[in-house]
Scaffold this active site. Sequence first.
Site, short mmCIF file in Angstrom:
data_model
loop_
_atom_site.label_atom_id
_atom_site.label_comp_id
_atom_site.label_asym_id
_atom_site.label_seq_id
_atom_site.Cartn_x
_atom_site.Cartn_y
_atom_site.Cartn_z
N HIS A 199 0.80 -1.22 0.00
CA HIS A 199 0.00 0.00 0.00
C HIS A 199 0.84 1.27 0.00
O HIS A 199 0.33 2.36 0.28
CB HIS A 199 -0.94 0.01 1.21
CG HIS A 199 -2.26 0.69 0.95
ND1 HIS A 199 -2.54 1.95 1.36
CD2 HIS A 199 -3.36 0.26 0.30
CE1 HIS A 199 -3.76 2.29 1.00
NE2 HIS A 199 -4.29 1.27 0.36
N ASP A 238 -7.28 4.34 9.02
CA ASP A 238 -8.63 4.34 8.45
C ASP A 238 -8.91 3.10 7.61
O ASP A 238 -10.05 2.74 7.39
CB ASP A 238 -8.84 5.59 7.59
CG ASP A 238 -8.99 6.85 8.44
OD1 ASP A 238 -9.51 6.75 9.56
OD2 ASP A 238 -8.58 7.93 7.98
N GLU A 276 -12.34 13.17 13.41
CA GLU A 276 -11.71 13.44 12.12
C GLU A 276 -12.53 14.53 11.42
O GLU A 276 -13.44 15.12 11.99
CB GLU A 276 -11.64 12.19 11.24
CG GLU A 276 -10.51 11.25 11.60
CD GLU A 276 -10.13 10.28 10.47
OE1 GLU A 276 -10.56 10.52 9.31
OE2 GLU A 276 -9.43 9.30 10.75
#
Length: 545
Positions: free
Chosen positions: A118, A179, A290
Amino acid sequence: MGLTSSLRRNNKSFLRIFMILVLSCIPGRTNLCSNHSVTTPIDLPPDIRSSLDSLDLEGYISFNDVHNASKDFGNRYQLPPLAILHPRSVSDISTMVRRIVHLGSTSNLTVAARGHGHSLQGQALAHQGVVINMESLRSPDIKIHKGKQPYVDVSGGESWINILRETLKYGLSPKSWTDYLHLTVGGTLSNAGISGQAFKYGPQINNVCQLEIVTGKGEVMTCSEKQNSELFYSVLGGLGQFGIITRARIALGPAPHMVKWIRVLYSDFSAFSRDQEHLITKKNGFDYVEGFVTVNRTDLLDNWRSSFSPNDSIGASQFKSEGKTLYCLEIVKYFNTEEVNSVPQETEKLLSELSYIPSTLFSSEVPYIEFLDRVHIAEIKLRAKGLWEVPHPWLNLLIPKSSIFEFATEVFNNILTSNNNGPILIYPVNQSKWNKHTSLITPDEDIFYLVAFLPSAVPNPNSGTSNLEYLLRQNQRVLNFCSATNINVKQYLPHYETQREWRSHFGNRWETFAKRKHTYDPLAILAPGHRIFQKATQLSPIQLF
């Protein structure tokens, strides 16, 4: 005293020479406005390949099927490795690293540990080197230890979603998250691991009790705050430069059953940021804070209705988001089943302290695991449409509180014209919750903001071309603004192109970073994709000394 002073002077002198050699090996600026693809293999002496092929391993090496390890989530680099190691044990990794160290300057081999791949700009790649498939190292057992200070022992190649599923069976879970949970432990701990719980518990690297590391020398070392502490803090947030995380001990806490998930909108950035900062300093408040920015979005609230319910349905239907820059505060309150009746009163009291637009209050109650794994649902939808494996020119910045208003005014009102290409996250965290001993670099203020531009360069359905070049130029405009106004911005998941930029990023901690690199990875074979150091081809002055 004279001998000690002389040795100190010599050590400093040799360190300066070593750093000059290291810096001279860092590549210069490259063109960011294009994909980076190298498909022509570098000629490799057959004896080097046979040397790797002859290793006594529990797992295996693949020299042919290397395509998947040639790119990452950023999907802008195509750099094939020579081989992929699929380890079945920590010994396999140590054996491979030791063999490459033994080959020394006779080869250009480097090593990159790859979890879920990633990374964004080739950080998990090793062109014509060896990529280690860390997911092969997964242990069949995730070992959970209950007690006054519970923790879980996991492989560095284990995914966070699997850890969550297993720890929930015991009513426990890690305290701090990212997340997106379909990432490996070693990958996030090499960076930081940040989400909406970071204001309360710090990033994931602050919630680690112990690590097992394979250093750039091939040594297997256990480290913690009290054992081999320099290595422990170096590796956490160390961008993979000092060692490969093969095992981690993660602190756990009680897991809630459910969450109250709330979204509200602001049209004024000052009110939005003031409320965010209020929430992260409040005791017994929300458990997750957030936010994100929307620029010129059509039917924003109507899109929320698929997952949330409006508090004022008529007011929400009359609210118009087109042509506006709006700021969404996203907050969550954890609760257990027996607390379901008290949650509305608690959240109402907390919301009464905020200055959001009343008609934009939306909420939902979902299981804890469903909330934490929310991004995976979007991933499934995007994969089904063929829109997941596209270029992701993301830019993650840490902005000091003192500059956030100036930054937001220029970037969100002048540089950006829309955010239809992907979300823009923005939320503050408390510096006091971040351990300054780790390798992670943050702004030097009590409160700083994560601002994450997360676009996808999706092909135009008519022309077939993507807007990658445009998005990259937009990122550069943001960075140029920060530079021109002297905002002390730090990149999270950093990527720099020049020697000056890397030194500036680390500031007065650069010498320590370089010295630790030489201590734990003297040939600079680890994590070449960051392009901070280049593999040494001769003995450095420190090694000779």
